[in-house]
Design an enzyme around this catalytic site. Structure first.
Site, short mmCIF file in Angstrom:
data_model
loop_
_atom_site.label_atom_id
_atom_site.label_comp_id
_atom_site.label_asym_id
_atom_site.label_seq_id
_atom_site.Cartn_x
_atom_site.Cartn_y
_atom_site.Cartn_z
N GLY A 71 0.81 -1.21 0.00
CA GLY A 71 0.00 0.00 0.00
C GLY A 71 0.85 1.26 0.00
O GLY A 71 0.60 2.20 -0.77
N THR A 72 1.85 1.30 0.85
CA THR A 72 2.70 2.49 0.95
C THR A 72 3.38 2.78 -0.38
O THR A 72 3.42 3.94 -0.82
CB THR A 72 3.76 2.28 2.06
OG1 THR A 72 3.09 2.00 3.29
CG2 THR A 72 4.66 3.49 2.22
N ASN A 151 -8.48 4.08 8.38
CA ASN A 151 -7.99 2.91 9.10
C ASN A 151 -8.15 3.02 10.61
O ASN A 151 -8.17 2.03 11.31
CB ASN A 151 -6.52 2.65 8.76
CG ASN A 151 -5.68 3.90 8.77
OD1 ASN A 151 -5.99 4.89 8.09
ND2 ASN A 151 -4.62 3.89 9.54
N GLN A 179 -8.41 -0.17 3.13
CA GLN A 179 -9.29 -0.69 4.18
C GLN A 179 -10.62 -1.24 3.66
O GLN A 179 -11.37 -1.82 4.44
CB GLN A 179 -9.57 0.41 5.22
CG GLN A 179 -8.37 0.75 6.10
CD GLN A 179 -8.01 -0.35 7.08
OE1 GLN A 179 -8.87 -1.15 7.47
NE2 GLN A 179 -6.76 -0.41 7.48
N GLY A 200 -2.28 -6.36 0.08
CA GLY A 200 -2.62 -7.73 0.45
C GLY A 200 -2.80 -7.92 1.94
O GLY A 200 -3.61 -8.75 2.38
N THR A 237 12.05 -7.94 -10.51
CA THR A 237 11.43 -9.25 -10.73
C THR A 237 10.12 -9.33 -9.95
O THR A 237 10.08 -9.01 -8.76
CB THR A 237 12.38 -10.38 -10.28
OG1 THR A 237 13.58 -10.25 -11.03
CG2 THR A 237 11.76 -11.75 -10.51
N CYS A 324 0.60 2.46 12.75
CA CYS A 324 1.69 3.27 12.21
C CYS A 324 2.06 4.40 13.14
O CYS A 324 3.17 4.89 13.11
CB CYS A 324 1.30 3.84 10.86
SG CYS A 324 0.78 2.55 9.74
C1 LIG Z 1 -2.22 -0.47 5.78
C2 LIG Z 1 -2.57 0.76 5.08
C3 LIG Z 1 -1.65 1.39 4.23
C4 LIG Z 1 -0.23 0.90 4.05
O1 LIG Z 1 -0.13 -0.32 3.41
P1 LIG Z 1 1.17 -1.24 3.50
O2 LIG Z 1 0.85 -2.41 2.64
O3 LIG Z 1 1.35 -1.57 4.93
O4 LIG Z 1 2.31 -0.45 2.96
C5 LIG Z 1 -2.06 2.53 3.58
N1 LIG Z 1 -3.30 3.02 3.75
C6 LIG Z 1 -4.21 2.45 4.55
C7 LIG Z 1 -5.58 3.03 4.66
C8 LIG Z 1 -3.88 1.29 5.24
O5 LIG Z 1 -4.78 0.75 6.04
#
Ligand SMILES: *Cc1c(COP(=O)(O)O)cnc(C)c1O
Length: 389
Positions: A71-72, A151, A179, A200, A237, A324
């Protein structure tokens, strides 16, 4: 008593079905998708099948999906990629005050590079103020980034409406949808987004894998330069097992979404109603317009960390604010944005329920929470005068 995991907004346990699908891509079909032999071709086929599955769920084209490292990374890619590709057009970006740190810190970095960012307020329920959003749109606005659901407090934003506002003004619109994939429809045409982030780890899939949906024709710079994988947009990869696992997890999440929601909403509401019976408490986030698994409550006069420690002793795993931000002692930026005072924000606990949680677990949490709060208040030195700010 068995352990109760109520921290699914931080991450989820991988599903057995997902692990089974992934396994052979570590040990048997371990080829590099770029290789011209059967091992490579099998791996390539697995990646393309996964992409097809994801595209069907998002109702988009296969080549609009880029697999990323989570996600990040997807968020960094979306924000920096759009910013740098479109800076001739303008250098103004709009986001909200309650975004994930991946968005807020990418924006802060972009500000250092000369971009301007407007951070839109939310109301006391956590919903983005659409009037303020409209008023902040300028000639040089190139991107709006707003999360689909928060979140920490679970609030669901009117993404389709924001998408319409952005589209009318021809501004790119990205949503952080990490989320919502297990709870809401993620059809990108209904959401009216140009870019969408998923990962994921929040959907009972592998960690360190995500996607960025990029609508065809979007002008974007790559974030990771490498060997031309993912149409030159994300080098390196491919993480074949994780890609396969992500697609499987997303498929299961969407298939089971409606049934799961119905069950979770009942449990969520039971937990909320019972915890609010404790006096001097407050629910954070909109009462109904919230994720089916999210409970976030402030307990006045006590520290959230103390509650967590006592819950932990009972093997009940929850969170203060978001995982976080649990590294520092600053109160959650989300709770401050909905108007809580520092003291009250510090006494907040998030339970994020998951597919394994049972009604008896909820009853146990309720029983334990009543005891913990009563005991902590007996010894609490802090008394917050006047309650809410
Ligand atoms: C967990 C989360 C992220 C970050 O995702 P990662 O896969 O941990 O890098 C970003 N945005 C929201 C809303 C999340 O819940």
């Amino acid at each position: 008593m068995k352990e109760i995991y109520a921290d699914n907004a931080a991450t989820t346990k991988m599903r057995e079905e997902v692990i089974i699908e992934m396994k052979k891509f570590y040990s048997v079909e371990y080829g590099n998708p770029s290789s011209f032999h059967y091992r490579g071709l099998e791996a390539k086929r697995a990646v393309e099948n996964a992409r097809k599955k994801v595209a069907e769920i998002l109702n988009c084209k296969e080549d609009e999906i880029v697999f990323t490292g989570g996600g990040t990374e997807s968020i960094n890619f979306a924000l920096k990629g759009i910013a740098f590709a479109n800076r001739e057009k303008g250098m103004h970006i709009i986001t909200s005050k309650i975004e994930h740190p991946a968005v807020l810190n990418s924006c802060k970095w972009l500000e250092k590079q000369g971009f301007e960012v407007s951070y839109i307020d939310v109301d006391e329920n956590g919903i983005v103020k659409l009037d303020e959003l409209k008023n902040n749109i300028r000639e040089d606005t190139i991107l709006i980034s707003m999360m689909s659901a928060n979140n920490e407090i679970g609030v669901i934003q009117p993404i389709g409406e924001i998408g319409k506002i952005a589209r009318d003004k021809e501004i790119y619109f990205h949503t952080d949808a990490c989320q919502i994939a297990g709870a809401l429809d993620i059809d990108v045409s209904k959401l009216r987004v140009d870019l969408l982030t998923l990962n994921g780890s929040k959907i009972y899939g592998p960690k360190g894998i995500g996607i960025l949906y990029i609508k065809q024709g979007t002008n974007i710079e790559p974030l990771i330069h490498g060997g031309g994988q993912e149409r030159g947009l994300r080098g390196g990869t491919e993480n074949v097992p994780a890609i396969v696992g992500f697609a499987k997890a997303l498929e299961l999440a969407q298939d089971e979404r409606l049934k799961g929601n119905e069950r979770l909403i009942k449990l969520r509401d039971k937990l909320i109603d019972s915890l609010l019976k404790i006096k001097d408490t407050k629910l954070n986030g909109h009462r109904t317009n919230r994720l089916p698994n999210n409970v976030n409550i402030s307990f006045f006069d006590i520290e959230g960390e103390s509650i967590l420690l006592h819950l932990n002793e009972k093997e009940i795993y929850a969170s203060t604010g978001s995982a976080c931000s649990s590294h520092n002692l600053e109160p959650s930026h989300v709770l401050l944005a909905i108007g809580l005072s520092h003291d009250i924000a510090h006494g907040s606990i998030r339970f994020s329920l998951g597919r394994d949680i049972k009604e008896e677990d909820i009853e146990y949490i309720i029983e334990i929470m009543h005891k913990i709060v009563e005991n902590l208040r007996k010894i609490s030195p802090v008394k917050i005068k006047g309650g809410l700010k």
